[in-house]
Design an enzyme around this catalytic site. Structure first.
Site, PDB file in Angstrom:
ATOM      1  N   ASP A 208       0.829  -1.203   0.000  1.00 33.38           N
ATOM      2  CA  ASP A 208       0.000   0.000   0.000  1.00 33.38           C
ATOM      3  C   ASP A 208       0.869   1.262   0.000  1.00 33.38           C
ATOM      4  OD1 ASP A 208      -1.916   1.967   0.485  1.00 33.38           O
ATOM      5  OD2 ASP A 208      -3.091   0.660   1.775  1.00 33.38           O
ATOM      6  N   HIS A 302      -8.904  -1.441  -8.738  1.00 31.98           N
ATOM      7  CA  HIS A 302      -8.551  -0.263  -7.946  1.00 31.98           C
ATOM      8  C   HIS A 302      -7.475   0.571  -8.641  1.00 31.98           C
ATOM      9  CE1 HIS A 302      -8.156   2.216  -4.384  1.00 31.98           C
ATOM     10  NE2 HIS A 302      -6.852   2.018  -4.407  1.00 31.98           N
TER      11      HIS A 302
END
Length: 392
Positions: A208, A302
């Protein structure tokens, strides 16, 4: 002005001198010489933004009390800046009853921000930076007041949870006379001791923060730090924070096989590489198709929806995981404190969030339950205080 004078406490001259002398003596006794663990508080920019991600982050929001005017807000910021500078030097705050807890530097940073209500309640609407505004309503949101809004933000980060907790408590005491608490959000991450440290993972197992601008570069400065284009001189060197509390629906996420999870995100779990690449930082090829003509990276994945349409809609992602244990229904109460920093919120963040809210496969397994925005002023010098350009 002396510290206690800012608080409006009427002490005798002798008592004040004794208290100040005692504090200095304690500071010298407890401050270790660990410059590699100290993050300077003073400077052109606030710490806790370009600082490599620490292990622990606590975000606290406060609302101004009725009757707090511009003069009182100035006293508040002088006090906060004074205590924050001491704590970041590994020195006790004024009136610190547990000074031994301040002795470890732990890469502690204290970052301050002003919410929309700060400007409204102090009559400073004409000094709001260009591009700073609250977020619009999104259909995917299920926002709760206990995680949203706030006039004043204190962001406290460090590598030692005890040091961070102590700093949060000291600063909370400092602001108590001027504000009421609104919310506290605590998070954790794998720390990044240098800009070259491995990118952390979130609780879904995904790497992330891959596409962040690199610290120390002109690119970082352009993306994150505001300049004279902010429309108000006082904000040059500051940045804007969007903080979103995003709950993860882990029970249904865990029902997906690894390949399904990779398709939803568009990256490989093991390496963080895009499905069209081999290494984490490979550029994804959003036009690549497989042997059957289907996109290798689904167009609603995403990374496809978050992909920057130009260099003007990028931002710094500096997020923390949260885990509150088990909810009343027996499901996991965990997720992400998504923190995005940029020079212009409207221009940089809103286009990306709009695309994600409209069509992002991850929306099936994530729910935004908190949202807040803050304008983080530039840093200050040893003789100044945070927000002085706005408040003076």
């Amino acid at each position: 002005m002396r510290r206690r004078g800012l608080l409006g406490v009427g002490l005798g001259v002798g008592g004040l001198a004794l208290g100040a002398g005692g504090t200095v003596a304690v500071d010298r006794a407890l401050s270790p010489h660990e410059p590699d663990r100290l993050i300077p508080f003073h400077g052109a920019h606030q710490g806790g933004v370009e600082t490599p991600l620490q292990a622990h982050g606590v975000f606290t929001a406060h609302d101004l009390r009725d009757g707090v005017d511009l003069a009182a807000a100035t006293r508040l910021m002088r006090l906060v800046s004074d205590d924050a500078a001491r704590l970041c030097r590994a020195e006790p705050a004024v009136n610190d009853q547990e000074p031994e807890l301040a002795r470890t530097p732990s890469r502690l940073t204290v970052t301050v921000g002003f919410g929309p209500g700060w400007f409204e309640r102090l009559g400073l609407q004409d000094r709001v930076p260009t591009g700073f505004a609250d977020l619009p309503s999104y259909e995917i949101d299920q926002l709760q007041r206990r995680w949203s809004g706030g006039d004043l933000l204190l962001q406290v980060c460090g590598d030692d949870a005890l040091v961070v907790s102590h700093a949060v408590r000291q600063l909370s005491k400092t602001v108590r006379a001027f504000t009421t608490p609104r919310w506290v959000q605590r998070g954790f991450s794998t720390p990044m001791s240098t800009p070259d440290s491995p990118t952390p993972r979130n609780l879904m197992g995904q790497i992330d923060g891959t596409v962040n601008p690199r610290s120390g570069t002109d690119d970082f400065a352009t993306v994150v730090w505001a300049d004279r284009d902010a429309g108000v001189d006082w904000f040059a060197g500051g940045t804007m924070l969007v903080l979103r509390r995003i709950a993860m629906l882990m029970e249904t996420w865990d029902e997906l096989d690894p390949h399904g999870q990779e398709l939803a995100v568009g990256r490989r779990i093991a390496t963080g590489a895009p499905l069209t690449g081999q290494q984490e930082h490979d550029q994804p090829d959003l036009n690549a198709t497989d042997h059957s003509g289907l996109p290798v990276i689904p167009k609603f994945s995403h990374i496809a929806r978050a992909a920057h349409t130009d260099r003007g809609d990028r931002f710094l992602r500096r997020s923390y995981n949260y885990d509150e244990g088990v909810a009343e229904d027996g499901t996991a109460d965990l997720g992400l404190l998504f923190a995005a920093y940029q020079a212009n919120l409207t221009r940089q963040y809103l286009p990306v969030q709009g695309r994600l809210a409209q069509q992002d496969l991850l929306n099936e397994w994530t729910v935004p339950i908190g949202s807040a925005v803050f304008a983080l002023p530039p840093g200050c010098g040893p003789d100044g205080f945070l927000g002085e350009g706005l408040l003076r």
